[in-house]
Design an enzyme around this catalytic site. Structure first.
Site, PDB file in Angstrom:
ATOM      1  N   LYS A 142     -67.262  36.929 -12.695  1.00 53.24           N
ATOM      2  CA  LYS A 142     -66.078  36.289 -12.092  1.00 53.24           C
ATOM      3  C   LYS A 142     -64.985  37.334 -11.853  1.00 53.24           C
ATOM      4  O   LYS A 142     -65.080  38.462 -12.363  1.00 53.24           O
ATOM      5  CB  LYS A 142     -65.571  35.204 -13.040  1.00 53.24           C
ATOM      6  CG  LYS A 142     -65.131  35.764 -14.394  1.00 53.24           C
ATOM      7  CD  LYS A 142     -64.833  34.675 -15.404  1.00 53.24           C
ATOM      8  CE  LYS A 142     -64.438  35.302 -16.727  1.00 53.24           C
ATOM      9  NZ  LYS A 142     -64.277  34.318 -17.788  1.00 53.24           N
ATOM     10  N   TYR A 200     -37.059  56.362 -12.483  1.00 51.88           N
ATOM     11  CA  TYR A 200     -36.057  55.298 -12.515  1.00 51.88           C
ATOM     12  C   TYR A 200     -35.521  55.113 -13.919  1.00 51.88           C
ATOM     13  O   TYR A 200     -36.254  55.167 -14.893  1.00 51.88           O
ATOM     14  CB  TYR A 200     -36.673  53.973 -12.038  1.00 51.88           C
ATOM     15  CG  TYR A 200     -36.944  53.946 -10.556  1.00 51.88           C
ATOM     16  CD1 TYR A 200     -35.900  53.974  -9.637  1.00 51.88           C
ATOM     17  CD2 TYR A 200     -38.244  53.876 -10.080  1.00 51.88           C
ATOM     18  CE1 TYR A 200     -36.147  53.942  -8.269  1.00 51.88           C
ATOM     19  CE2 TYR A 200     -38.500  53.830  -8.718  1.00 51.88           C
ATOM     20  CZ  TYR A 200     -37.459  53.871  -7.821  1.00 51.88           C
ATOM     21  OH  TYR A 200     -37.711  53.833  -6.478  1.00 51.88           O
TER      22      TYR A 200
HETATM   23  C1  LIG Z   1     -64.986  34.920 -18.840  1.00 52.76           C
HETATM   24  C2  LIG Z   1     -65.835  34.125 -19.745  1.00 52.76           C
HETATM   25  C3  LIG Z   1     -66.693  34.765 -20.656  1.00 52.76           C
HETATM   26  C4  LIG Z   1     -66.724  36.267 -20.849  1.00 52.76           C
HETATM   27  O1  LIG Z   1     -65.731  36.650 -21.762  1.00 52.76           O
HETATM   28  P1  LIG Z   1     -65.601  38.177 -22.256  1.00 52.76           P
HETATM   29  O2  LIG Z   1     -64.581  38.108 -23.299  1.00 52.76           O
HETATM   30  O3  LIG Z   1     -65.161  38.946 -21.059  1.00 52.76           O
HETATM   31  O4  LIG Z   1     -66.931  38.572 -22.723  1.00 52.76           O
HETATM   32  C5  LIG Z   1     -67.539  33.973 -21.412  1.00 52.76           C
HETATM   33  N1  LIG Z   1     -67.519  32.626 -21.301  1.00 52.76           N
HETATM   34  C6  LIG Z   1     -66.705  31.984 -20.450  1.00 52.76           C
HETATM   35  C7  LIG Z   1     -66.729  30.504 -20.387  1.00 52.76           C
HETATM   36  C8  LIG Z   1     -65.822  32.706 -19.660  1.00 52.76           C
HETATM   37  O5  LIG Z   1     -65.014  32.064 -18.824  1.00 52.76           O
END
Ligand SMILES: *Cc1c(COP(=O)(O)O)cnc(C)c1O
Length: 361
Positions: free
Chosen positions: A35, A256
């Site tokens: 994702k 800055y």
């Molecule tokens: C994003 C996600 C993961 C992965 O989590 P990490 O901490 O990046 O390993 C696992 N399960 C779900 C439901 C997620 O949305």
């Protein structure tokens, strides 16, 4: 050509990390989480690289369709299910798997009236304490019954998500695990609980399917370690170059608000990298940066297109055009995140389209 700011992604590191996850959770199948543009690494190319995982996890149907249309046949799971009923015909056409975490999603399935070549494949999500998505304890059994009685549904199994698995001494994870086990009981189906922190710190929760995200990209989910500790390789190296060099007198300030002042005669390098590229504005004085492979601390505020580093102590002469690494090989992103009061997750998926992602072949 032009302003040269690049995120170099290593498919070998991704493949290595997937193998390493298999070694750590040998009994479990793997949902490789891709994702959010594969945590900034490039959705389609990463999906192709890890398509031999048992499934791919995405947050939206748009992400799923991009992967399918690129020819990837691996099971794709919408981790938040559908957002509206109209998505269900695409779910059929593209052979996607759904998570059901809410009654509206179950009702949408029940009301789906078009012919279905294949049953909808559904994971039922249980809220065991995260209080984000999933059916709470008092509704779980009804949700399960509703899905089971729907002839259009093939219930694959049960999922939950940990809220504090990165805290190795926090009993909450074990409690969530107990709630999950008690609710699922002896109902038939696959079980999935562990994200990266669960995989690394809570082996008893590996169950049938693990869901690695961050660790697939080589970073550690724990605040004070790096991926190396778990034999993971950083998949991304964020690169730029020196675009100006200046010599400062004691007392001269940089950037800055003048938050950094030179204490001695100093050599300062200006790097083409700023918050307009996604580098964190919050990065403090002293955040490590690699110039020609040597560590140089950030000096002064990060600006939109540039940042400055103190190169006074560097052994070798630095020239305009010399390479700079902001994180990646030899500079753990976890360390940069700590200096910027954020987490590696955010750094990886926040940089902007001004950064070109270069996938090594
Ligand atoms: C994003 C996600 C993961 C992965 O989590 P990490 O901490 O990046 O390993 C696992 N399960 C779900 C439901 C997620 O949305």
């Amino acid at each position: 050509m032009g302003r040269n700011v690049t995120a170099v992604v290593s498919p070998n590191a991704l493949r290595h990390n997937l193998q390493q996850i298999k070694r750590i959770a040998p009994q479990s199948k793997i949902i490789a989480m891709v994702k959010a543009n594969a945590y900034g690494h490039g959705l389609v190319k990463v999906a192709k690289t890890v398509q031999n995982a048992d499934a791919l996890g995405v947050a939206s149907i748009e992400e799923a369709l991009k992967i399918r249309e690129a020819g990837v046949q691996t099971d794709i799971i919408l981790m938040e299910g559908i957002f509206r009923p109209e998505e269900l015909s695409l779910v059929q056409n593209y052979r996607l798997t759904l998570v059901a975490h809410h009654w509206q999603q179950i009702h949408a399935l029940q009301n789906y009236a078009q012919p279905i070549p294949e049953k909808f494949r559904i994971w039922l999500k249980i809220n065991t304490g995260m209080n984000r998505l999933g059916f709470p304890e008092r509704e779980f059994s009804d949700a399960w019954t509703a899905l089971n009685q729907d002839p259009k549904v093939h219930l694959i199994g049960f999922m939950t998500h940990f809220s504090q698995a990165d805290e190795k001494n926090n009993e909450l994870t074990q409690q969530q695990y107990e709630v999950f086990k008690r609710l699922v009981g002896d109902r038939a189906g696959e079980k999935s609980l562990a994200n990266s922190a669960g995989i690394l710190a809570w082996p008893q929760t590996h169950a049938d399917w693990v869901r690695p995200g961050l660790m697939l990209y080589g970073a550690s989910p724990f605040p004070h370690s790096t991926g190396r500790k778990f034999n993971l390789l950083p998949a991304m190296t964020l690169r730029s170059e020196i675009i100006a060099i200046r010599t400062l007198e004691p007392g001269d300030r940089v950037g800055y608000s003048g938050t950094w002042a030179s204490e001695r005669k100093s050599k300062i390098g200006i790097v083409a990298m700023g918050y307009g590229d996604g580098y964190p504005w919050h990065a403090q004085n002293g955040t490590p940066v690699l110039v020609n492979g040597q560590r140089a601390p950030l000096t002064g505020r990060v600006s939109m297109d540039m940042l400055a580093v103190d190169m006074t102590h560097l052994a070798s002469e630095v020239k305009v055009g010399d390479p700079v690494i902001l994180w990646g090989d030899d500079l753990p992103i976890e360390e940069v995140a700590r200096h910027a009061n954020t987490i590696p997750y955010e750094l990886l998926c926040r940089f902007t389209e001004r950064v070109s992602v270069h996938f090594q072949e």
